[in-house]
Design a protein around this motif. Structure first.
Motif, PDB file in Angstrom:
ATOM      1  N   PRO A  64      -4.172  -1.825  -0.631  1.00 50.94           N
ATOM      2  CA  PRO A  64      -3.139  -2.704  -0.819  1.00 50.94           C
ATOM      3  C   PRO A  64      -3.054  -3.391  -2.197  1.00 50.94           C
ATOM      4  CG  PRO A  64      -3.793  -2.871   1.381  1.00 50.94           C
ATOM      5  CD  PRO A  64      -4.946  -2.090   1.003  1.00 50.94           C
ATOM      6  N   GLN A 124       0.887  -1.293   0.042  1.00 50.71           N
ATOM      7  CA  GLN A 124       0.026  -0.044   0.114  1.00 50.71           C
ATOM      8  C   GLN A 124       0.814   1.280   0.034  1.00 50.71           C
ATOM      9  OE1 GLN A 124      -2.611   0.764   3.347  1.00 50.71           O
ATOM     10  NE2 GLN A 124      -4.103   1.370   2.139  1.00 50.71           N
ATOM     11  N   VAL A 146       0.869  -8.898   4.723  1.00 53.94           N
ATOM     12  CA  VAL A 146       0.977 -10.314   4.274  1.00 53.94           C
ATOM     13  C   VAL A 146      -0.328 -10.822   4.005  1.00 53.94           C
ATOM     14  CG1 VAL A 146       0.892 -11.116   6.504  1.00 53.94           C
ATOM     15  CG2 VAL A 146       2.023 -12.268   5.087  1.00 53.94           C
ATOM     16  N   ARG A 147      -0.412 -11.499   3.090  1.00 52.70           N
ATOM     17  CA  ARG A 147      -1.688 -12.497   2.788  1.00 52.70           C
ATOM     18  C   ARG A 147      -1.226 -13.851   2.372  1.00 52.70           C
ATOM     19  NH1 ARG A 147      -2.908  -7.883   3.649  1.00 52.70           N
ATOM     20  NH2 ARG A 147      -4.305  -6.462   2.711  1.00 52.70           N
ATOM     21  N   LYS A 167      -5.633   3.838  12.453  1.00 60.97           N
ATOM     22  CA  LYS A 167      -6.670   4.417  11.701  1.00 60.97           C
ATOM     23  C   LYS A 167      -8.085   4.651  12.533  1.00 60.97           C
ATOM     24  CE  LYS A 167      -7.687  -0.127   9.693  1.00 60.97           C
ATOM     25  NZ  LYS A 167      -6.386  -0.892  10.454  1.00 60.97           N
ATOM     26  N   ASN A 192       6.068  -5.032   8.655  1.00 56.02           N
ATOM     27  CA  ASN A 192       5.295  -5.187  10.256  1.00 56.02           C
ATOM     28  C   ASN A 192       6.178  -6.228  10.718  1.00 56.02           C
ATOM     29  OD1 ASN A 192       2.847  -3.360  10.173  1.00 56.02           O
ATOM     30  ND2 ASN A 192       2.593  -4.475   8.128  1.00 56.02           N
ATOM     31  N   ASP A 208       3.693   1.517  15.398  1.00 61.53           N
ATOM     32  CA  ASP A 208       2.375   1.486  14.468  1.00 61.53           C
ATOM     33  C   ASP A 208       1.226   1.297  15.466  1.00 61.53           C
ATOM     34  OD1 ASP A 208       0.640   0.648  12.407  1.00 61.53           O
ATOM     35  OD2 ASP A 208       1.385  -1.399  12.049  1.00 61.53           O
ATOM     36  N   TYR A 219      -7.144   4.199   1.577  1.00 60.65           N
ATOM     37  CA  TYR A 219      -7.888   3.808   0.422  1.00 60.65           C
ATOM     38  C   TYR A 219      -8.308   4.977  -0.478  1.00 60.65           C
ATOM     39  CZ  TYR A 219      -9.122  -0.494   3.047  1.00 60.65           C
ATOM     40  OH  TYR A 219      -9.161  -1.680   3.841  1.00 60.65           O
ATOM     41  N   GLU A 248      -9.205   7.871   4.031  1.00 56.18           N
ATOM     42  CA  GLU A 248     -10.181   7.300   2.921  1.00 56.18           C
ATOM     43  C   GLU A 248     -10.889   8.403   2.063  1.00 56.18           C
ATOM     44  OE1 GLU A 248     -13.289   4.768   4.703  1.00 56.18           O
ATOM     45  OE2 GLU A 248     -11.831   3.237   5.182  1.00 56.18           O
ATOM     46  N   GLU A 300       3.838   0.281   2.075  1.00 59.41           N
ATOM     47  CA  GLU A 300       3.803  -0.884   3.376  1.00 59.41           C
ATOM     48  C   GLU A 300       3.652  -2.120   2.825  1.00 59.41           C
ATOM     49  OE1 GLU A 300       0.982   0.003   6.341  1.00 59.41           O
ATOM     50  OE2 GLU A 300       1.588  -1.996   7.604  1.00 59.41           O
TER      51      GLU A 300
HETATM   52  P1  C2E Z   1      -1.495  -2.377  10.019  1.00 56.17           P
HETATM   53  O1  C2E Z   1      -0.343  -2.662  10.034  1.00 56.17           O
HETATM   54  O2  C2E Z   1      -2.155  -1.362  11.146  1.00 56.17           O
HETATM   55  O3  C2E Z   1      -2.245  -2.147   8.448  1.00 56.17           O
HETATM   56  C1  C2E Z   1      -3.225  -1.349   8.217  1.00 56.17           C
HETATM   57  C2  C2E Z   1      -4.453  -2.122   7.811  1.00 56.17           C
HETATM   58  O4  C2E Z   1      -5.526  -1.120   7.545  1.00 56.17           O
HETATM   59  C3  C2E Z   1      -4.176  -3.233   6.738  1.00 56.17           C
HETATM   60  O5  C2E Z   1      -5.181  -4.257   6.817  1.00 56.17           O
HETATM   61  C4  C2E Z   1      -4.813  -2.210   5.539  1.00 56.17           C
HETATM   62  O6  C2E Z   1      -5.332  -2.729   4.571  1.00 56.17           O
HETATM   63  C5  C2E Z   1      -5.868  -1.453   6.292  1.00 56.17           C
HETATM   64  N1  C2E Z   1      -6.122  -0.132   5.515  1.00 56.17           N
HETATM   65  C6  C2E Z   1      -5.257   0.537   4.950  1.00 56.17           C
HETATM   66  N2  C2E Z   1      -5.785   1.816   4.417  1.00 56.17           N
HETATM   67  C7  C2E Z   1      -7.012   1.607   4.900  1.00 56.17           C
HETATM   68  C8  C2E Z   1      -8.256   2.626   4.658  1.00 56.17           C
HETATM   69  O7  C2E Z   1      -8.263   3.737   4.481  1.00 56.17           O
HETATM   70  N3  C2E Z   1      -9.586   2.199   5.459  1.00 56.17           N
HETATM   71  C9  C2E Z   1      -9.379   1.227   6.336  1.00 56.17           C
HETATM   72  N4  C2E Z   1     -10.604   0.818   6.794  1.00 56.17           N
HETATM   73  N5  C2E Z   1      -8.430   0.171   6.320  1.00 56.17           N
HETATM   74  C10 C2E Z   1      -7.203   0.643   5.596  1.00 56.17           C
HETATM   75  P2  C2E Z   1      -4.546  -5.709   6.647  1.00 56.17           P
HETATM   76  O8  C2E Z   1      -3.929  -5.779   5.367  1.00 56.17           O
HETATM   77  O9  C2E Z   1      -5.645  -6.555   6.823  1.00 56.17           O
HETATM   78  O10 C2E Z   1      -3.722  -5.894   7.854  1.00 56.17           O
HETATM   79  C11 C2E Z   1      -4.172  -5.956   9.174  1.00 56.17           C
HETATM   80  C12 C2E Z   1      -3.199  -6.210  10.217  1.00 56.17           C
HETATM   81  O11 C2E Z   1      -2.057  -7.520  10.006  1.00 56.17           O
HETATM   82  C13 C2E Z   1      -2.011  -5.076  10.135  1.00 56.17           C
HETATM   83  O12 C2E Z   1      -2.412  -3.927  10.616  1.00 56.17           O
HETATM   84  C14 C2E Z   1      -0.960  -5.713  10.875  1.00 56.17           C
HETATM   85  O13 C2E Z   1      -0.931  -5.418  12.230  1.00 56.17           O
HETATM   86  C15 C2E Z   1      -1.206  -7.288  10.563  1.00 56.17           C
HETATM   87  N6  C2E Z   1      -0.143  -7.564   9.445  1.00 56.17           N
HETATM   88  C16 C2E Z   1      -0.176  -7.483   8.094  1.00 56.17           C
HETATM   89  N7  C2E Z   1       0.926  -7.766   7.635  1.00 56.17           N
HETATM   90  C17 C2E Z   1       1.555  -8.375   8.657  1.00 56.17           C
HETATM   91  C18 C2E Z   1       3.054  -9.022   8.562  1.00 56.17           C
HETATM   92  O14 C2E Z   1       3.860  -9.017   7.366  1.00 56.17           O
HETATM   93  N8  C2E Z   1       3.685  -9.072   9.615  1.00 56.17           N
HETATM   94  C19 C2E Z   1       3.069  -9.315  10.883  1.00 56.17           C
HETATM   95  N9  C2E Z   1       3.470  -9.632  12.007  1.00 56.17           N
HETATM   96  N10 C2E Z   1       1.715  -8.673  10.996  1.00 56.17           N
HETATM   97  C20 C2E Z   1       1.117  -8.187   9.805  1.00 56.17           C
END
Ligand code: C2E
Ligand code: CA
Ligand code: CA
Length: 382
Positions: free
Chosen positions: A367, A149, A166-167, A307, A221, A283, A362, A343, A163
């Protein structure tokens, strides 16, 4: 983890019974209790996987109960319910998080049966879908992938970084989002393995993206569970050397809650990462309980405002006050400040007024997979 047992505590017995109908019809073995005195006995004997608790328990409030659960180091998922306004619920929820509890959701009364059912089914699904071996095999088979993203400089509207998020692509099934499997990874001692795999993917990705746009940074992250490993900084540095990566272009994001435990080991790991030239970001900033004194001693370079404060910035006065304060705080400490969850144009304008440095959300882009983000970056208008 298998989610099978639910305990419900509410001083109103009719609500207990109504909720029990829902949990039992979703296949959970359920106990109910209406008083704090009984709760302790039932909780310790029944050992629930999920606790649904009312914040208002007649004579007492639920905060005392949360502290008791923290004292027990309870690992169950907690769903808070209450007739109070959302703000109070949200604060109580954060209090639970800062006590190290697994706060899963909070619901306002009257509780929506559909929402509760949905939560219970999601939990069952996440419990059923994988085993420890699945994660290990997934790494071997390259099923862990990253989406990216963009992060945009507010002052000059330039893309400054991405940023990595992961999926898990389970081929036959849909893409699993991090919130649905990272807790499993963390609970099963797989974090360090998954993190190193992710960092390697991210390093390869940033090299590819820098071929198209030089100077771009990548944020990665880390989990709180990575930070007790004194060898982590060396492992990361070795990998960076292998790929000829400039550490100044890598930013590791660590949540405020993980960082504020401030065990000496965590401080040492973070300091050594910083000394090796990597950037560090806090974060989900604003959701933990940072003390200013601790914050000033942290070897960090960025604050990333959670957020939850940004999403309703234009409509919620409290969120505006908090966001402005957090931005000023970051600047006073000499840090860059990023807002995530941007957003809309209106939110971006408000952040511009507040002198925020970087926006992510967004409004710019969700992402995206590697090819899509490269495409997006090549067409982004300055
Ligand atoms: P995070 O690091 O706080 O990542 C931001 C999350 O907010 C992401 O969800 C992203 O898609 C979402 N987001 C971004 N912009 C917006 C927006 O404008 N509006 C809304 N409503 N949401 C937005 P995602 O990808 O589902 O990731 C969720 C969490 O999973 C991340 O929160 C992080 O804590 C964790 N995560 C993601 N990737 C990794 C990783 O590689 N390793 C680890 N340990 N944790 C991860
Ligand atoms: Ca993050
Ligand atoms: Ca965040």
């Amino acid at each position: 983890m298998n989610y099978r047992k639910v305990l419900i505590i509410d001083d109103d017995v009719s609500i207990c019974e109504l909720l029990r109908d829902v949990t039992e019809s979703s296949g959970y073995e359920t106990r109910i209790t209406t008083a704090e005195s009984d709760f302790k006995i039932v909780f310790n004997n029944f050992k629930p996987d999920i606790l649904i608790m009312d914040l208002n328990l007649g004579k007492t409030d639920g905060i005392g109960l949360l502290k008791y659960l923290s004292y027990l180091k309870a690992t169950c998922k907690i769903i808070l319910i209450s007739g109070y306004e959302e703000r109070v619920l949200s604060i109580a929820n954060q209090l639970g998080v800062s006590h190290g509890l697994d706060m899963y959701a909070f619901l306002q009364k009257p509780v929506s049966i559909a929402t509760l059912k949905n939560i219970l089914e999601t939990l069952q699904l996440s419990a059923e879908t994988f085993k420890t071996d699945d994660v290990i095999i997934a790494i071997d088979k390259d099923e862990m992938l990253l989406h990216f993203q963009p992060k945009i400089s507010i002052k000059n509207n330039q893309i400054i970084g991405i940023e990595s998020l992961v999926r898990w692509d389970r081929k036959d099934k849909s893409l699993i989002m991090p919130d649905d499997f990272i807790p499993f990874v963390e609970a099963n001692n797989l974090t360090k393995m998954v993190t190193m795999a992710i960092i390697e993917i991210a390093f390869k990705a940033i090299l590819e993206i820098q071929k198209q746009s030089s100077g771009i940074e990548i944020s990665i992250n880390l989990s709180g569970k990575d930070l007790d490993d004194l060898e982590l900084p060396d492992k990361i540095q070795d990998l960076a050397c292998k790929y000829n990566i400039n550490p100044e272009k890598i930013c590791f994001e660590v949540t405020e809650t993980a960082i504020m435990e401030q065990a000496e080991v965590i401080m040492e790991v973070l300091t050594r990462l910083r000394l090796k030239g990597f950037q560090l970001s806090i974060d989900d900033f604003g959701t933990g309980y940072s003390s200013l004194v601790k914050l000033r001693k942290m070897p960090i370079t960025e604050l990333k405002i959670d957020k939850s404060f940004i999403l309703n910035l234009t409509t919620n006065k409290d969120d505006r006050i908090i966001t402005k304060t957090l931005i000023d705080l970051g600047h006073n400490l000499g840090l860059k400040v990023t807002a995530e969850g941007v957003e809309s144009k209106e939110i971006l304008e408000q952040l511009t007024d507040y002198n925020c440095d970087i926006a992510q959300g967004y409004y710019f882009s969700k992402p995206l997979a590697m090819n899509d983000v490269k495409q997006w970056m090549s067409t982004f208008k300055n």
